[in-house]
Structures are given as structure tokens and as C-alpha cells.
Design an enzyme around this catalytic site. Structure first.
Site, PDB file in Angstrom:
ATOM      1  N   HIS A  68      -0.070  24.653  -0.626  1.00 17.52           N
ATOM      2  CA  HIS A  68      -1.297  23.660  -0.835  1.00 17.52           C
ATOM      3  C   HIS A  68      -2.492  23.646  -0.101  1.00 17.52           C
ATOM      4  O   HIS A  68      -3.495  23.011  -0.399  1.00 17.52           O
ATOM      5  CB  HIS A  68      -0.762  22.174  -0.901  1.00 17.52           C
ATOM      6  CG  HIS A  68       0.067  21.734  -2.170  1.00 17.52           C
ATOM      7  ND1 HIS A  68      -0.688  21.271  -3.283  1.00 17.52           N
ATOM      8  CD2 HIS A  68       1.349  21.565  -2.565  1.00 17.52           C
ATOM      9  CE1 HIS A  68       0.134  20.946  -4.208  1.00 17.52           C
ATOM     10  NE2 HIS A  68       1.393  21.075  -3.723  1.00 17.52           N
ATOM     11  N   ASP A 114      -0.256  19.969  -8.177  1.00 22.60           N
ATOM     12  CA  ASP A 114       0.620  19.080  -8.683  1.00 22.60           C
ATOM     13  C   ASP A 114       0.131  18.219 -10.092  1.00 22.60           C
ATOM     14  O   ASP A 114      -0.953  17.772  -9.770  1.00 22.60           O
ATOM     15  CB  ASP A 114       1.155  18.277  -7.734  1.00 22.60           C
ATOM     16  CG  ASP A 114       1.770  18.812  -6.614  1.00 22.60           C
ATOM     17  OD1 ASP A 114       2.538  19.852  -6.750  1.00 22.60           O
ATOM     18  OD2 ASP A 114       1.709  18.210  -5.338  1.00 22.60           O
ATOM     19  N   GLU A 116      10.506  21.622  -8.869  1.00 26.70           N
ATOM     20  CA  GLU A 116       9.633  20.679  -9.190  1.00 26.70           C
ATOM     21  C   GLU A 116       8.875  20.894 -10.373  1.00 26.70           C
ATOM     22  O   GLU A 116       8.051  21.782 -10.273  1.00 26.70           O
ATOM     23  CB  GLU A 116       8.620  20.659  -7.755  1.00 26.70           C
ATOM     24  CG  GLU A 116       9.228  20.419  -6.572  1.00 26.70           C
ATOM     25  CD  GLU A 116       8.114  20.356  -5.444  1.00 26.70           C
ATOM     26  OE1 GLU A 116       8.438  19.991  -4.428  1.00 26.70           O
ATOM     27  OE2 GLU A 116       6.877  20.776  -5.640  1.00 26.70           O
ATOM     28  N   HIS A 137       4.893  21.189  -9.977  1.00 24.71           N
ATOM     29  CA  HIS A 137       4.260  22.154  -9.013  1.00 24.71           C
ATOM     30  C   HIS A 137       3.923  23.463  -9.612  1.00 24.71           C
ATOM     31  O   HIS A 137       4.777  24.011  -9.924  1.00 24.71           O
ATOM     32  CB  HIS A 137       5.127  22.354  -7.718  1.00 24.71           C
ATOM     33  CG  HIS A 137       4.322  23.013  -6.866  1.00 24.71           C
ATOM     34  ND1 HIS A 137       3.836  22.746  -5.599  1.00 24.71           N
ATOM     35  CD2 HIS A 137       4.181  24.426  -6.750  1.00 24.71           C
ATOM     36  CE1 HIS A 137       3.393  23.635  -5.013  1.00 24.71           C
ATOM     37  NE2 HIS A 137       3.573  24.795  -5.719  1.00 24.71           N
TER      38      HIS A 137
END
EC number: 3.4.13.22
Length: 251
Positions: free
Chosen positions: A138, A145, A209, A212
Site C-alpha cells: 500500500h 482495497d 482478502e 485487496h
């Protein structure tokens, strides 16, 4: 192009030592804000809304990531929008998230040793790193996200909330565990749709996730088998940094 109804394939968890060892080309494109992007993209900076220390009320991405997010958004069915919850993330926010989850898992599982705690924490939060050769995803402006909402801004059912650190958050959870009720059937359908439009636009997904996705960072390069990543760590331009550049430039 596969159907949006196609199953989400099982993918291996990242081997982080291999991920961080990939070279970075060093694309120096500046971060740009998502909040000026027109529909069908909506921006909701989740960590700022939650009051996370150091979180910023904007979602910044690299220009090519921005272009590909628009590609994904425009391929969604009518009445469905892409929602960006987080993108470029300050290092101090990454550190806060990692330490908070590490502590929570340790409290819940006192039997875990340091190695087990690290493994389970990294399932949902990567190590905070400003290393130019191995930055947190990130921190590069390449990781995003995302989720989906309807035309009235209501989030679509995804089976778990954003950032829920449980196995049901694994992207292919409903491929491995058949949905048991209408809520789970909707979540299964919506995860497939999100996965389809994002991968078609060139992103890769972190299997643990559903929210993500990556483009251009080392995690993206590892999953795609690329020889190198595009993006190293990035910083948002501030007024101070702009003035410093201006004052250092001969007139």
C-alpha cells in the site's frame, strides 16, 4: 475473457521472501487523488472515517492504477459502482494496523509463538516497510482495497466486512464452502463479479482478502510471474515538499 459467473480460482498465499526479492523498475509517476474521479467510482477513505491515527481523507493511486480502476468500474453492470476504500497508505498507518492486529491475535491465541503470530498477522496485514527495495504494497500506490455498491450508495453484500481478519474473508471462501443462505449466495455472486472485473483490468488479488487488489507492485509481479515490479515506495506531495522543490530550482 471469463464469465463474471466463473468460479474464483484457488491461489497460493504469497511467499513474502520471494515477493520482496523481486527487483523494482522504479516508475516515478506521481500519485493522484481518486476523489475527483466521476461515477461509476465512489471513494470512501475507510481508515480516515474510522479515525485511525495518521489516516488521510483521500485515496491516492498511480495514474495507471487510476486508469485500470476506471476500466473495471465501466465494465460493471448498470447500477453498480466500484468503491475505493483505501489505496496509498502512510507508513505509520501500516504500522498501526500491523501492531493492532498482532496484539489482538496474541490476546486471542496465547498459545502462538512469535513466528505463528507473525504468520497469522501477515495473512491480513503486510509488514510495515519503507525499504526502497521491499516496500509495503500500500505504500507504493499500486495496492487498492475495493468493494461494490448500488446506485444509492449502499454497499453490496460481500459475506464479511472490509478488513475482517477471519477465514471467511478469503476471496474464494464461498467456492470452498457452499453458501448456506441468501445472504451468502449474494456475497458469492458479488465476490465473483468484483474479482472478474478487477482481474480483467489487469489487477491481481491477495487470496486472503476479497477486497485487496494490486497493480504494479511486487505482489502483483509475483502473482503474474513478472520479472520486476513497476512501483517502489511513493509519497504524497505536500505544500512543504512543493516549496522545497521550488526554492531549490534555479530561476
Amino acid at each position: 475473457m471469463t464469465s463474471a459467473n466463473s468460479a474464483i480460482p484457488a491461489r497460493p498465499d504469497p511467499v513474502w521472501d520471494e515477493v520482496s526479492a523481486l527487483p523494482i523498475q522504479g516508475d516515478d509517476s506521481a500519485l493522484i487523488p481518486m476523489s475527483l474521479t466521476p461515477l461509476p467510482i465512489r471513494v470512501y477513505p475507510a481508515y480516515a472515517k474510522l479515525g485511525i491515527p495518521g489516516a488521510i481523507p483521500e485515496c491516492y493511486v498511480r495514474p495507471e492504477v487510476h486508469r485500470r480502476l476506471l476500466m473495471a468500474a465501466h465494465s460493471l453492470p448498470a447500477g453498480v459502482s466500484l468503491v475505493v476504500l483505501d489505496a496509498w497508505r502512510p507508513w505509520r498507518v501500516q504500522q498501526y494496523l500491523f501492531e493492532t492486529l498482532f496484539e489482538a491475535i496474541g490476546t486471542q491465541h496465547p498459545e502462538y509463538d512469535e513466528a505463528a503470530l507473525l504468520t497469522h498477522t501477515r495473512e491480513f496485514v503486510s509488514l510495515p516497510s519503507r525499504d526502497p527495495q521491499a516496500p509495503s504494497p500500500h505504500l507504493t500506490g499500486g495496492a487498492v482495497d475495493v468493494t461494490l455498491c448500488d446506485q444509492e450508495g449502499r454497499l453490496l453484500e460481500m459475506g464479511t466486512g472490509f478488513d475482517e481478519a477471519i477465514t471467511a474473508s478469503h476471496t474464494d471462501h464461498f467456492e470452498r464452502h457452499a453458501p448456506q443462505d441468501e445472504r451468502q449466495r449474494l456475497a458469492h455472486k458479488n465476490r465473483r463479479l468484483l474479482h472478474h472485473v478487477m482481474l480483467t483490468a489487469g489487477f491481481t488479488n491477495l487470496p486472503s482478502e476479497w477486497w485487496h487488489y494490486d497493480f504494479g507492485d511486487q505482489l502483483w509481479a509475483w502473482y503474474r510471474g513478472e520479472a520486476a515490479a513497476l512501483y517502489g515506495p511513493a509519497e504524497v506531495e505536500t505544500l512543504e515538499s512543493r516549496w522545497r522543490k521550488q526554492l531549490c530550482t534555479p530561476h
